[in-house]
Design a protein around this motif. Structure first.
Motif, PDB file in Angstrom:
ATOM      1  N   SER A  59       0.823  -1.204   0.000  1.00  0.00           N
ATOM      2  CA  SER A  59       0.000   0.000   0.000  1.00  0.00           C
ATOM      3  C   SER A  59       0.861   1.259   0.000  1.00  0.00           C
ATOM      4  N   HIS A  60       1.973   1.226   0.753  1.00  0.00           N
ATOM      5  CA  HIS A  60       2.885   2.374   0.770  1.00  0.00           C
ATOM      6  C   HIS A  60       3.514   2.590  -0.609  1.00  0.00           C
ATOM      7  N   ALA A  63       1.061   4.149  -3.021  1.00  0.00           N
ATOM      8  CA  ALA A  63       0.874   5.581  -2.752  1.00  0.00           C
ATOM      9  C   ALA A  63       1.929   6.429  -3.460  1.00  0.00           C
ATOM     10  N   ARG A  65       2.757   5.956  -6.474  1.00  0.00           N
ATOM     11  CA  ARG A  65       2.226   6.023  -7.832  1.00  0.00           C
ATOM     12  C   ARG A  65       3.201   5.566  -8.923  1.00  0.00           C
ATOM     13  N   GLU A  91      -5.272   0.727  -4.017  1.00  0.00           N
ATOM     14  CA  GLU A  91      -5.731   1.858  -4.821  1.00  0.00           C
ATOM     15  C   GLU A  91      -6.870   2.591  -4.124  1.00  0.00           C
ATOM     16  N   THR A  94      -5.578   4.694  -1.228  1.00  0.00           N
ATOM     17  CA  THR A  94      -4.770   5.866  -1.584  1.00  0.00           C
ATOM     18  C   THR A  94      -5.475   6.803  -2.552  1.00  0.00           C
TER      19      THR A  94
END
Length: 218
Positions: A59-60, A63, A65, A91, A94
């Motif tokens: 997830s980090h 974020a 992108r 997704e 974030t």
């Protein structure tokens, strides 16, 4: 990227963070790529998140992108679908558009991928292609990636290369061959690229800026 990379040409960069992807500092790379108007996609090469901490780390990374992830050691449909679900959750967390992060599945280290009868067609809208790592396959099968005595790749490599191309074609996916790390002259590198294309691969992936420069020169 070193100065050897041809200037002004879009280049897709794969950042290999498999060994420490949960703590890797990739923000500087992504920032430098974002400031380049001629850049191609930037992909992060990771392993499969296998616990809660792995999902948090993923997830980090989402974020930050990146354009997508290269899933190394892909064993088949289940691995791709599992990562797809994890990316969908990341997704949403974030605020990114669903499906905006791509997946390329890297195959070779797990023979199960080549022995599976399951098609890749329609399993994930974010799956954009396959990457065949012949050196990894040679390592797990104790075979020669290139059999000098026979003048051709080793038998497991021949089968796996064909399976990769066929599975990609069946699912209308691009497929790429990852070059080996062995030192080769520019002419031999370009010959490997031409053989890959003739066999049905979409192209090859260089392991270094020097290899990329040699391929780009001819």
């Amino acid at each position: 990227m070193s100065a050897d990379v041809p200037a002004g040409r879009p280049v897709t960069v794969i950042v290999d963070i498999r060994e420490d992807w949960a703590t890797a500092k990739v923000q500087p790379v992504l920032d430098s790529r974002a400031s380049d108007s001629t850049k191609g996609p930037t992909l992060l090469r990771i392993g499969m998140p296998d616990d809660g901490n792995g999902e948090i780390a993923l997830s980090h990374l989402v974020a930050l992108r990146p354009d997508g992830f290269v899933l190394s050691r892909c064993g088949g449909v289940a691995d791709i679908q599992k990562l797809d679900v994890m990316l969908r959750v990341a997704e949403a967390e974030t605020g990114l558009e669903a499906g905006s992060i791509a997946i390329l599945a890297e195959v070779g280290e797990l023979p199960a991928f080549f022995l599976s009868p399951h098609s890749l067609l329609g399993i994930s809208a974010r799956l954009r292609g396959l990457i065949f790592d012949g050196a990894a396959l040679a390592g797990v099968t104790a075979s020669d990636a290139n059999d000098a005595l026979a003048g051709r790749p080793g038998a497991p490599s021949l089968f796996a290369r064909a399976a990769t191309i066929l599975k990609a074609a069946q699912a209308d996916l691009a497929c790429y061959e990852l070059l080996t790390e062995e030192p080769l002259s520019p002419d031999k590198l370009r010959a490997r690229r031409d053989i890959s294309r003739a066999d049905g691969f979409s192209g090859v992936i260089a392991r270094s800026a020097a290899q990329l420069a040699s391929l780009s020169a001819g």
